[in-house]
Design a protein around this motif. Structure first.
Motif, PDB file in Angstrom:
ATOM      1  N   PRO B 260       0.840  -1.202   0.000  1.00 18.34           N
ATOM      2  CA  PRO B 260       0.000   0.000   0.000  1.00 18.34           C
ATOM      3  C   PRO B 260       0.868   1.241   0.000  1.00 18.34           C
ATOM      4  O   PRO B 260       1.927   1.256   0.629  1.00 18.34           O
ATOM      5  CB  PRO B 260      -0.806  -0.118   1.291  1.00 18.34           C
ATOM      6  N   VAL B 261       0.439   2.274  -0.724  1.00 23.53           N
ATOM      7  CA  VAL B 261       1.280   3.463  -0.836  1.00 23.53           C
ATOM      8  C   VAL B 261       1.111   4.418   0.339  1.00 23.53           C
ATOM      9  O   VAL B 261       1.971   5.233   0.610  1.00 23.53           O
ATOM     10  CB  VAL B 261       1.022   4.265  -2.134  1.00 23.53           C
ATOM     11  N   ASN B 262      -0.043   4.355   0.985  1.00 19.54           N
ATOM     12  CA  ASN B 262      -0.225   5.252   2.123  1.00 19.54           C
ATOM     13  C   ASN B 262      -1.164   4.640   3.157  1.00 19.54           C
ATOM     14  O   ASN B 262      -1.716   3.546   2.950  1.00 19.54           O
ATOM     15  CB  ASN B 262      -0.719   6.632   1.676  1.00 19.54           C
ATOM     16  N   ALA B 263      -1.328   5.362   4.262  1.00 17.24           N
ATOM     17  CA  ALA B 263      -2.101   4.830   5.375  1.00 17.24           C
ATOM     18  C   ALA B 263      -3.543   4.553   4.981  1.00 17.24           C
ATOM     19  O   ALA B 263      -4.161   3.613   5.463  1.00 17.24           O
ATOM     20  CB  ALA B 263      -2.062   5.811   6.545  1.00 17.24           C
ATOM     21  N   PHE B 264      -4.081   5.373   4.051  1.00 15.35           N
ATOM     22  CA  PHE B 264      -5.470   5.143   3.651  1.00 15.35           C
ATOM     23  C   PHE B 264      -5.633   3.776   3.005  1.00 15.35           C
ATOM     24  O   PHE B 264      -6.508   3.002   3.371  1.00 15.35           O
ATOM     25  CB  PHE B 264      -5.962   6.221   2.681  1.00 15.35           C
ATOM     26  N   VAL B 265      -4.762   3.488   2.022  1.00 15.92           N
ATOM     27  CA  VAL B 265      -4.874   2.216   1.303  1.00 15.92           C
ATOM     28  C   VAL B 265      -4.639   1.059   2.264  1.00 15.92           C
ATOM     29  O   VAL B 265      -5.370   0.062   2.256  1.00 15.92           O
ATOM     30  CB  VAL B 265      -3.887   2.164   0.117  1.00 15.92           C
ATOM     31  N   ALA B 266      -3.645   1.199   3.117  1.00 16.35           N
ATOM     32  CA  ALA B 266      -3.328   0.127   4.067  1.00 16.35           C
ATOM     33  C   ALA B 266      -4.514  -0.147   4.978  1.00 16.35           C
ATOM     34  O   ALA B 266      -4.851  -1.294   5.265  1.00 16.35           O
ATOM     35  CB  ALA B 266      -2.109   0.510   4.895  1.00 16.35           C
ATOM     36  N   ASP B 267      -5.182   0.907   5.415  1.00 13.06           N
ATOM     37  CA  ASP B 267      -6.304   0.729   6.322  1.00 13.06           C
ATOM     38  C   ASP B 267      -7.529   0.205   5.603  1.00 13.06           C
ATOM     39  O   ASP B 267      -8.257  -0.630   6.118  1.00 13.06           O
ATOM     40  CB  ASP B 267      -6.651   2.059   6.987  1.00 13.06           C
ATOM     41  N   PHE B 268      -7.747   0.689   4.371  1.00 11.45           N
ATOM     42  CA  PHE B 268      -8.981   0.344   3.669  1.00 11.45           C
ATOM     43  C   PHE B 268      -8.956  -1.092   3.174  1.00 11.45           C
ATOM     44  O   PHE B 268      -9.969  -1.772   3.182  1.00 11.45           O
ATOM     45  CB  PHE B 268      -9.209   1.302   2.498  1.00 11.45           C
ATOM     46  N   ILE B 269      -7.774  -1.561   2.730  1.00  9.20           N
ATOM     47  CA  ILE B 269      -7.667  -2.911   2.201  1.00  9.20           C
ATOM     48  C   ILE B 269      -7.189  -3.818   3.332  1.00  9.20           C
ATOM     49  O   ILE B 269      -6.038  -3.747   3.741  1.00  9.20           O
ATOM     50  CB  ILE B 269      -6.651  -2.995   1.047  1.00  9.20           C
ATOM     51  N   GLY B 270      -8.053  -4.655   3.816  1.00  9.96           N
ATOM     52  CA  GLY B 270      -7.665  -5.600   4.852  1.00  9.96           C
ATOM     53  C   GLY B 270      -7.436  -4.908   6.184  1.00  9.96           C
ATOM     54  O   GLY B 270      -7.668  -3.716   6.339  1.00  9.96           O
ATOM     55  N   GLU B 271      -6.962  -5.697   7.150  1.00 10.21           N
ATOM     56  CA  GLU B 271      -6.643  -5.144   8.466  1.00 10.21           C
ATOM     57  C   GLU B 271      -5.168  -4.793   8.489  1.00 10.21           C
ATOM     58  O   GLU B 271      -4.350  -5.479   7.891  1.00 10.21           O
ATOM     59  CB  GLU B 271      -6.931  -6.180   9.550  1.00 10.21           C
ATOM     60  N   SER B 272      -4.838  -3.698   9.154  1.00 14.82           N
ATOM     61  CA  SER B 272      -3.412  -3.400   9.273  1.00 14.82           C
ATOM     62  C   SER B 272      -3.123  -2.598  10.542  1.00 14.82           C
ATOM     63  O   SER B 272      -3.942  -1.803  10.987  1.00 14.82           O
ATOM     64  CB  SER B 272      -2.898  -2.628   8.057  1.00 14.82           C
ATOM     65  N   ASN B 273      -1.959  -2.880  11.102  1.00 14.59           N
ATOM     66  CA  ASN B 273      -1.453  -2.063  12.190  1.00 14.59           C
ATOM     67  C   ASN B 273      -0.571  -1.003  11.559  1.00 14.59           C
ATOM     68  O   ASN B 273       0.411  -1.316  10.885  1.00 14.59           O
ATOM     69  CB  ASN B 273      -0.625  -2.925  13.143  1.00 14.59           C
TER      70      ASN B 273
END
Lengths: 268, 405
Positions: B260-273
């Motif tokens: 993911p390129v940024n926090a938005f993508v990381a958060d929106f796609i799947g679960e992420s810390n």
């Protein structure tokens, strides 16, 4: 309490409809007696239809009602469709209020103002016969229009916006999309608007009285002129027939607008 | 080799085990360069009543691909689709179809068909006439229409439904009619606006497979709009993640998930810390008070970054063996794994593990270098916080579209 409310309702209906029932009853009277029901017969109906004046007025009324309702349905439907496309609310509401004025206005005011206008315009154009079928037709279309708009508009508003979009997506021009997809959806509203316009035109007296000339008489005008001479039961017969026609048309109009809306509710 | 292709290879080499785990995601990076561009959006901007819905969207869509526009409610994905379909005109920018500008071409002249969110079937026509609609407009001979409608109804598994009233069909069947109606005129591009939104979960899964199958069979370019990230990952060749009227990331499902390129993508796609970190030097990052080996480079020494660690990549170990230590605050059984929330220095991490741990237990956690993904700081940094207030229900609410969007 429940019984009381039922009695109340029944009372209202009796008061409303007893004059009509009495009128219908007396139209079958065998003699010309006003206060005395001497026997039942169809004599006055035969009498009515044997008079050339009645026939002529009936023909006039029907021609007028059909033309006025067809024209007002076409214009009204187009107006309703156009009104729904307005983006600006202020403009839309103003136009709607303006079209509703003939509905709110007392008939006599509409009638007199139209007569004035027609006579004024007729004089300007140098016409001898200023009032007649044309002026009557214009007047009828004018007062029928708001009712058509009123019955078509809700149908357009409840139609999903995606339907015409889907039609155009599949290759319809905007015009094709209207006739192939939108019109079938709003048709119940258009039909009930048409019937409403037809009934209104059929039984209008006040506006017609002011806007027609000597050579074009409609049934309500004929009845009025008949009462001037002598009230005979053939007027009752004519009135009965008109009441029946209007009732049937109103039922049809209600059925046509109800049917589709219940169907749509089921599918949503 | 294109940068996308390079990233793809990188992902393959470094995260081979993820491919096994997420084998249903079809990573087709090579397909990106094979086909020619069919639709190009160049600097598209659109405003509705003084609200910027799209700002300078640039997007190339390649022929025969399954492209998904993914994003939360109000991110502009439906508007993008409507611009491609010809139902909205962009305020600025150009829409190109096979290199030709089509801004002013009306919807009925575009070789692009749409499956609408609520199907938009014509209630006054039966199944056959709905499907035959575009063929009738083309005034084809009746015999051909009958033949093609029959084939199309077979493709969507609605054989024998010809005379049925469309309003009497179930949601799934109406959906199929809508797809058949849009496909029958052989459009070059099919637009699908949340087509499965109204279906229940089981039916949605079946339809996902079926749509994918139909797309492969017909070779038509699909542009699919959804807010459901799982749907996007499992069906698409290319996922376009959108937020706030801008494209955040374009890539294959594996790219999007792993890089993911940024926090938005990381958060929106799947679960992420998502935690704050400092990049010490290439391959070395410090977060939560520990310095980790990682596989990312190219940041300035001492640069502040966002660090993403997926919950399934965190291993639970003894306190002594752990790189970080924390206290378990909640454990939820999810069937395949346990969802464990661990308080590490005040930040609540989510860990997915098949091993059970007790609430209030002290545990250590271990993170492999390739499980750590470093992202540049962005406008979305710090917006997503930790898992202290996490619940599935709220997540579901946040992702679902409001009616009439």
């Amino acid at each position: 309490m429940k019984a009381l409310s039922r009695i109340y309702t029944a009372l209202i209906f009796i008061i409303l409809y007893i004059p009509i029932v009495v009128l219908m009853l007396f139209s079958f009277n065998s003699t010309a007696n006003t206060g005395d029901l001497t026997g039942l017969s169809l004599y006055w109906y035969r009498e009515l239809f044997s008079s050339p004046d009645t026939f002529n007025a009936l023909k006039n009324t029907l021609v007028l009602a059909v033309s006025a309702s067809v024209i007002s349905t076409v214009i009204g439907t187009a107006a309703a469709v156009g009104l729904c496309k307005f983006k600006k609310n202020f403009f839309k509401n103003s136009v709607l209020s303006v079209t509703n004025i003939p509905m709110m206005n007392p008939d006599i005011v509409t009638g007199i103002s139209m007569m004035l206008l027609f006579v004024f315009l007729g004089t300007l154009l140098g016409r001898d016969e200023k009032l007649g079928f044309t002026t009557l037709l214009i007047a009828h279309v004018t007062f029928c229009l708001p009712y058509v708009i009123l019955s078509v508009r809700p149908k357009i508003l409840t139609m999903p916006r995606s339907l015409p979009e889907a039609a155009q997506d599949l290759g319809c021009t905007p015009l094709q999309s209207f006739f192939k997809v939108e019109l079938p959806q709003i048709l119940p509203g258009v039909i009930s608007g048409f019937i409403l316009a037809f009934t209104l035109s059929l039984d209008d007296f006040v506006i017609s009285y002011f806007t027609t000339g000597n050579d074009f008489q409609t049934l309500p005008l004929l009845i009025y002129s008949m009462t001037k001479k002598e009230v005979k039961p053939d007027i009752y017969a004519l009135s009965t027939l008109m009441i029946l026609t209007v009732t049937v048309l109103l039922i049809l109009s209600n059925v046509s607008s109800k049917e589709k809306s219940t169907e749509r509710r089921l599918t949503l | 080799m294109s940068p996308l292709g390079k990233r793809f290879l990188q992902a393959v080499c470094l995260r081979a085990y993820r491919f096994l785990f997420f084998s249903k995601f079809s990573g087709k990076g090579e397909a990106l360069v094979e086909h020619k561009k069919i639709i190009e959006l160049q600097n598209i901007s659109k405003e509705f009543e003084d609200e910027q819905v799209l700002s300078s969207i640039n997007l190339d869509i390649y022929d025969k691909q399954f492209v998904t526009l993914l994003g939360p409610s109000g991110c502009g994905k439906t508007t993008t689709l409507r611009i491609v379909g010809g139902f909205e005109t962009p305020d600025q920018g150009d829409v190109l179809f096979e290199g030709k500008r089509i801004n002013d071409v009306p919807a009925h002249k575009r070789s692009i068909n749409t499956v609408f969110q609520k199907y938009a079937l014509f209630p006054h026509l039966n199944v056959f006439e709905n499907v035959a609609f575009s063929l009738r407009l083309q005034k084809l001979p009746n015999a051909e229409i009958i033949k093609r409608v029959k084939e199309m109804l077979e493709l969507v598994a609605l054989k024998g439904f010809e005379r049925k009233n469309v309003t009497k069909l179930s949601g799934g069947q109406q959906q199929r009619v809508a797809i058949a109606r849009a496909l029958i005129s052989h459009p070059r591009v099919l637009l699908l606006d949340e087509p499965l939104g109204a279906l229940d979960l089981k039916l949605r899964k079946d339809m996902q497979n079926e749509l994918k199958k139909i797309q492969k069979q017909t070779g038509i370019t699909f542009i699919y709009v959804t807010h459901d990230q799982e749907e996007a990952l499992s069906m698409s060749d290319v996922v376009v993640v959108m937020a706030e009227g801008k494209i955040q990331q374009i890539g294959t499902p594996t790219d999007i998930y792993n890089e993911p390129v940024n926090a938005f993508v990381a958060d929106f796609i799947g679960e992420s810390n998502i935690v704050d970190g400092i990049m010490n030097e290439d391959y070395k990052v410090t977060f939560s008070g520990h310095t980790f080996q990682c596989v990312d480079k190219g940041f300035a020494p001492g640069e502040a970054v966002d660090v993403v660690v997926r919950p399934e990549d965190v291993d639970v170990v003894n306190v002594a063996d752990g790189m970080l230590q924390g206290t378990v605050t909640s454990v939820t059984f999810k069937g395949v794994h346990y969802e464990i929330i661990v308080d590490i220095g005040g930040f609540k991490w989510m860990i997915q593990s098949t091993d059970f741990v007790d609430v209030n237990a002290n545990i250590g956690i271990f993170i492999e270098p390739d499980a750590i993904h470093i992202m540049k700081k962005s406008e979305f940094s710090g917006q997503y916080g930790d898992y202290s207030t996490f619940s599935d229900e709220i997540e579901e609410l946040g992702n679902s579209e409001t009616v009439g969007d």
